[in-house]
Motif scaffolding. Sequence first.
Motif, PDB file in Angstrom:
ATOM      1  N   HIS A 131      39.275  45.448  24.841  1.00  0.00           N
ATOM      2  CA  HIS A 131      39.089  44.455  25.904  1.00  0.00           C
ATOM      3  C   HIS A 131      40.035  43.266  25.720  1.00  0.00           C
ATOM      4  O   HIS A 131      40.765  42.895  26.650  1.00  0.00           O
ATOM      5  CB  HIS A 131      37.648  43.958  25.936  1.00  0.00           C
ATOM      6  CG  HIS A 131      37.455  42.816  26.891  1.00  0.00           C
ATOM      7  ND1 HIS A 131      37.387  43.001  28.248  1.00  0.00           N
ATOM      8  CD2 HIS A 131      37.377  41.475  26.677  1.00  0.00           C
ATOM      9  CE1 HIS A 131      37.254  41.820  28.841  1.00  0.00           C
ATOM     10  NE2 HIS A 131      37.246  40.887  27.908  1.00  0.00           N
ATOM     11  N   ARG A 134      43.833  44.473  25.783  1.00  0.00           N
ATOM     12  CA  ARG A 134      44.371  45.172  26.959  1.00  0.00           C
ATOM     13  C   ARG A 134      43.799  44.706  28.299  1.00  0.00           C
ATOM     14  O   ARG A 134      44.467  44.845  29.315  1.00  0.00           O
ATOM     15  CB  ARG A 134      44.123  46.681  26.840  1.00  0.00           C
ATOM     16  CG  ARG A 134      44.517  47.308  25.525  1.00  0.00           C
ATOM     17  CD  ARG A 134      45.994  47.184  25.220  1.00  0.00           C
ATOM     18  NE  ARG A 134      46.312  47.787  23.929  1.00  0.00           N
ATOM     19  CZ  ARG A 134      47.346  47.455  23.183  1.00  0.00           C
ATOM     20  NH1 ARG A 134      48.208  46.532  23.617  1.00  0.00           N
ATOM     21  NH2 ARG A 134      47.556  48.027  22.007  1.00  0.00           N
ATOM     22  N   TYR A 135      42.565  44.195  28.333  1.00  0.00           N
ATOM     23  CA  TYR A 135      41.920  43.946  29.615  1.00  0.00           C
ATOM     24  C   TYR A 135      41.548  42.494  29.887  1.00  0.00           C
ATOM     25  O   TYR A 135      41.122  42.178  30.992  1.00  0.00           O
ATOM     26  CB  TYR A 135      40.639  44.779  29.733  1.00  0.00           C
ATOM     27  CG  TYR A 135      40.848  46.265  29.778  1.00  0.00           C
ATOM     28  CD1 TYR A 135      41.407  46.879  30.887  1.00  0.00           C
ATOM     29  CD2 TYR A 135      40.451  47.053  28.707  1.00  0.00           C
ATOM     30  CE1 TYR A 135      41.578  48.248  30.929  1.00  0.00           C
ATOM     31  CE2 TYR A 135      40.618  48.427  28.738  1.00  0.00           C
ATOM     32  CZ  TYR A 135      41.187  49.019  29.848  1.00  0.00           C
ATOM     33  OH  TYR A 135      41.359  50.378  29.889  1.00  0.00           O
ATOM     34  N   TYR A 137      41.143  38.929  31.124  1.00  0.00           N
ATOM     35  CA  TYR A 137      41.659  38.323  32.346  1.00  0.00           C
ATOM     36  C   TYR A 137      42.669  37.224  32.046  1.00  0.00           C
ATOM     37  O   TYR A 137      43.542  36.907  32.850  1.00  0.00           O
ATOM     38  CB  TYR A 137      40.489  37.770  33.161  1.00  0.00           C
ATOM     39  CG  TYR A 137      40.819  37.434  34.589  1.00  0.00           C
ATOM     40  CD1 TYR A 137      40.989  36.105  34.990  1.00  0.00           C
ATOM     41  CD2 TYR A 137      40.976  38.431  35.543  1.00  0.00           C
ATOM     42  CE1 TYR A 137      41.299  35.781  36.298  1.00  0.00           C
ATOM     43  CE2 TYR A 137      41.281  38.120  36.862  1.00  0.00           C
ATOM     44  CZ  TYR A 137      41.444  36.795  37.238  1.00  0.00           C
ATOM     45  OH  TYR A 137      41.760  36.481  38.532  1.00  0.00           O
ATOM     46  N   TRP A 189      45.480  52.120  21.857  1.00  0.00           N
ATOM     47  CA  TRP A 189      45.020  51.361  23.020  1.00  0.00           C
ATOM     48  C   TRP A 189      44.133  50.200  22.576  1.00  0.00           C
ATOM     49  O   TRP A 189      44.087  49.156  23.220  1.00  0.00           O
ATOM     50  CB  TRP A 189      44.270  52.277  23.972  1.00  0.00           C
ATOM     51  CG  TRP A 189      43.940  51.650  25.292  1.00  0.00           C
ATOM     52  CD1 TRP A 189      42.702  51.373  25.792  1.00  0.00           C
ATOM     53  CD2 TRP A 189      44.873  51.229  26.306  1.00  0.00           C
ATOM     54  NE1 TRP A 189      42.796  50.807  27.043  1.00  0.00           N
ATOM     55  CE2 TRP A 189      44.117  50.702  27.384  1.00  0.00           C
ATOM     56  CE3 TRP A 189      46.260  51.238  26.400  1.00  0.00           C
ATOM     57  CZ2 TRP A 189      44.713  50.193  28.538  1.00  0.00           C
ATOM     58  CZ3 TRP A 189      46.854  50.740  27.549  1.00  0.00           C
ATOM     59  CH2 TRP A 189      46.076  50.219  28.608  1.00  0.00           C
ATOM     60  N   TYR A 238      49.330  52.390  33.479  1.00  0.00           N
ATOM     61  CA  TYR A 238      48.571  51.531  32.572  1.00  0.00           C
ATOM     62  C   TYR A 238      48.642  50.062  33.002  1.00  0.00           C
ATOM     63  O   TYR A 238      47.680  49.312  32.796  1.00  0.00           O
ATOM     64  CB  TYR A 238      49.057  51.731  31.134  1.00  0.00           C
ATOM     65  CG  TYR A 238      48.686  53.103  30.648  1.00  0.00           C
ATOM     66  CD1 TYR A 238      47.386  53.409  30.288  1.00  0.00           C
ATOM     67  CD2 TYR A 238      49.625  54.134  30.630  1.00  0.00           C
ATOM     68  CE1 TYR A 238      47.025  54.685  29.884  1.00  0.00           C
ATOM     69  CE2 TYR A 238      49.281  55.410  30.230  1.00  0.00           C
ATOM     70  CZ  TYR A 238      47.975  55.688  29.865  1.00  0.00           C
ATOM     71  OH  TYR A 238      47.613  56.954  29.494  1.00  0.00           O
ATOM     72  N   ARG A 242      45.226  48.167  33.757  1.00  0.00           N
ATOM     73  CA  ARG A 242      44.879  46.921  33.085  1.00  0.00           C
ATOM     74  C   ARG A 242      44.563  45.823  34.094  1.00  0.00           C
ATOM     75  O   ARG A 242      43.617  45.049  33.901  1.00  0.00           O
ATOM     76  CB  ARG A 242      46.006  46.501  32.148  1.00  0.00           C
ATOM     77  CG  ARG A 242      46.126  47.414  30.937  1.00  0.00           C
ATOM     78  CD  ARG A 242      47.307  47.077  30.076  1.00  0.00           C
ATOM     79  NE  ARG A 242      47.114  45.810  29.383  1.00  0.00           N
ATOM     80  CZ  ARG A 242      47.878  45.403  28.377  1.00  0.00           C
ATOM     81  NH1 ARG A 242      48.887  46.146  27.965  1.00  0.00           N
ATOM     82  NH2 ARG A 242      47.639  44.248  27.784  1.00  0.00           N
ATOM     83  N   GLN A 243      45.320  45.779  35.169  1.00  0.00           N
ATOM     84  CA  GLN A 243      45.038  44.776  36.205  1.00  0.00           C
ATOM     85  C   GLN A 243      43.701  45.052  36.873  1.00  0.00           C
ATOM     86  O   GLN A 243      42.883  44.144  37.055  1.00  0.00           O
ATOM     87  CB  GLN A 243      46.165  44.782  37.240  1.00  0.00           C
ATOM     88  CG  GLN A 243      47.473  44.236  36.703  1.00  0.00           C
ATOM     89  CD  GLN A 243      48.626  44.442  37.664  1.00  0.00           C
ATOM     90  OE1 GLN A 243      48.565  45.264  38.572  1.00  0.00           O
ATOM     91  NE2 GLN A 243      49.705  43.697  37.465  1.00  0.00           N
ATOM     92  N   TRP A 244      43.476  46.316  37.224  1.00  0.00           N
ATOM     93  CA  TRP A 244      42.211  46.691  37.862  1.00  0.00           C
ATOM     94  C   TRP A 244      41.042  46.460  36.916  1.00  0.00           C
ATOM     95  O   TRP A 244      39.998  45.938  37.306  1.00  0.00           O
ATOM     96  CB  TRP A 244      42.273  48.157  38.293  1.00  0.00           C
ATOM     97  CG  TRP A 244      40.989  48.646  38.873  1.00  0.00           C
ATOM     98  CD1 TRP A 244      40.545  48.494  40.155  1.00  0.00           C
ATOM     99  CD2 TRP A 244      39.955  49.373  38.182  1.00  0.00           C
ATOM    100  NE1 TRP A 244      39.313  49.081  40.312  1.00  0.00           N
ATOM    101  CE2 TRP A 244      38.926  49.622  39.113  1.00  0.00           C
ATOM    102  CE3 TRP A 244      39.812  49.839  36.878  1.00  0.00           C
ATOM    103  CZ2 TRP A 244      37.767  50.314  38.784  1.00  0.00           C
ATOM    104  CZ3 TRP A 244      38.655  50.526  36.540  1.00  0.00           C
ATOM    105  CH2 TRP A 244      37.655  50.751  37.489  1.00  0.00           C
ATOM    106  N   GLY A 245      41.221  46.840  35.641  1.00  0.00           N
ATOM    107  CA  GLY A 245      40.157  46.667  34.666  1.00  0.00           C
ATOM    108  C   GLY A 245      39.819  45.206  34.441  1.00  0.00           C
ATOM    109  O   GLY A 245      38.641  44.828  34.387  1.00  0.00           O
ATOM    110  N   ALA A 246      40.857  44.366  34.326  1.00  0.00           N
ATOM    111  CA  ALA A 246      40.622  42.941  34.106  1.00  0.00           C
ATOM    112  C   ALA A 246      39.863  42.321  35.268  1.00  0.00           C
ATOM    113  O   ALA A 246      38.889  41.575  35.082  1.00  0.00           O
ATOM    114  CB  ALA A 246      41.951  42.223  33.898  1.00  0.00           C
ATOM    115  N   ILE A 249      36.170  43.878  35.417  1.00  0.00           N
ATOM    116  CA  ILE A 249      35.284  43.361  34.368  1.00  0.00           C
ATOM    117  C   ILE A 249      34.880  41.928  34.680  1.00  0.00           C
ATOM    118  O   ILE A 249      33.712  41.543  34.540  1.00  0.00           O
ATOM    119  CB  ILE A 249      35.964  43.460  32.994  1.00  0.00           C
ATOM    120  CG1 ILE A 249      36.118  44.922  32.585  1.00  0.00           C
ATOM    121  CG2 ILE A 249      35.167  42.689  31.942  1.00  0.00           C
ATOM    122  CD1 ILE A 249      37.020  45.145  31.392  1.00  0.00           C
TER     123      ILE A 249
END
Length: 271
Positions: A131, A134-135, A137, A189, A238, A242-246, A249
């Motif tokens: 997190h 990589r994720y 915000y 990762w 990726y 990462r943008q979508w995940g950030a 979340i």
Amino acid sequence: MASAPEGKAPKLGLNVYGSAVVNPYKISILAEELGLTYNYINLDVAAGDHQSDWFVKINPNGKVPAIVHVKEDGTSVTVFESAACLLYLTHEFDKEHKFSRPVGTPEYWTQLSWLSWQVAGYGPMMGQAAHFNRYAYEPVPYGAWRYTAESRRLHSVLDKQLSTSPYVGGDQITIADFAVFIYTHSARWCGIDINEWPNVKAWHDKLLQRPGVQRGLQTPVPYPFSDAAVSSENQEFYKTLRQWGAQGIKAASEKWKGEAAPVPSDHRNYE
């Protein structure tokens, strides 16, 4: 309560609910190793399947994996959380104890200890490292440092265990190995180079050669977080992930934000 949409309701037999995230691959690997016939139901996380009313009836926590075993007599058993799913599958389908140890034996408790180590420590710490590395915000250097350091410590624990044991729980491969494996397979990762721990690397590579493990890593799609995958030239995927995940979340956490409950010693750690 809403009913499951077409194609996602459980059928007769073993139904595995998952998606292309880390923990469900533990279940597909074990199912393949056991040679089971199963119905894999891939949830669309982007569409919110995991938080839908019909799935929350299966797993109140709204996470994958979960299994629904519909038996011939019409009864069904629902299990959620990856460790519980692994234990259920070996209880029901591993009567010869190929990947488990008999309940109550010393070997069983060793297996359970390492399985608990994974779900209580190794997995969550690696997940937090992923997190913050990589994720997140926004950059949080202390979070990245803290969880990467703890993940490194846990790899040292694992490496020491594997220096005297061919498998995580002893001289026989068990579900504890499959549970730990998927995180070592995701090491880069999470910010970890497993080449620093030769016993972990050798054990990982040994498991990766197993046909059942290889098949399980293809379900529902080829595992996207392996060292090879995340180091490939396909970095646009990726970057988007990462943008979508950030964003996802942050949005999912927004409704739960609040101030920490105070105690008299607050802020002394900053002095």
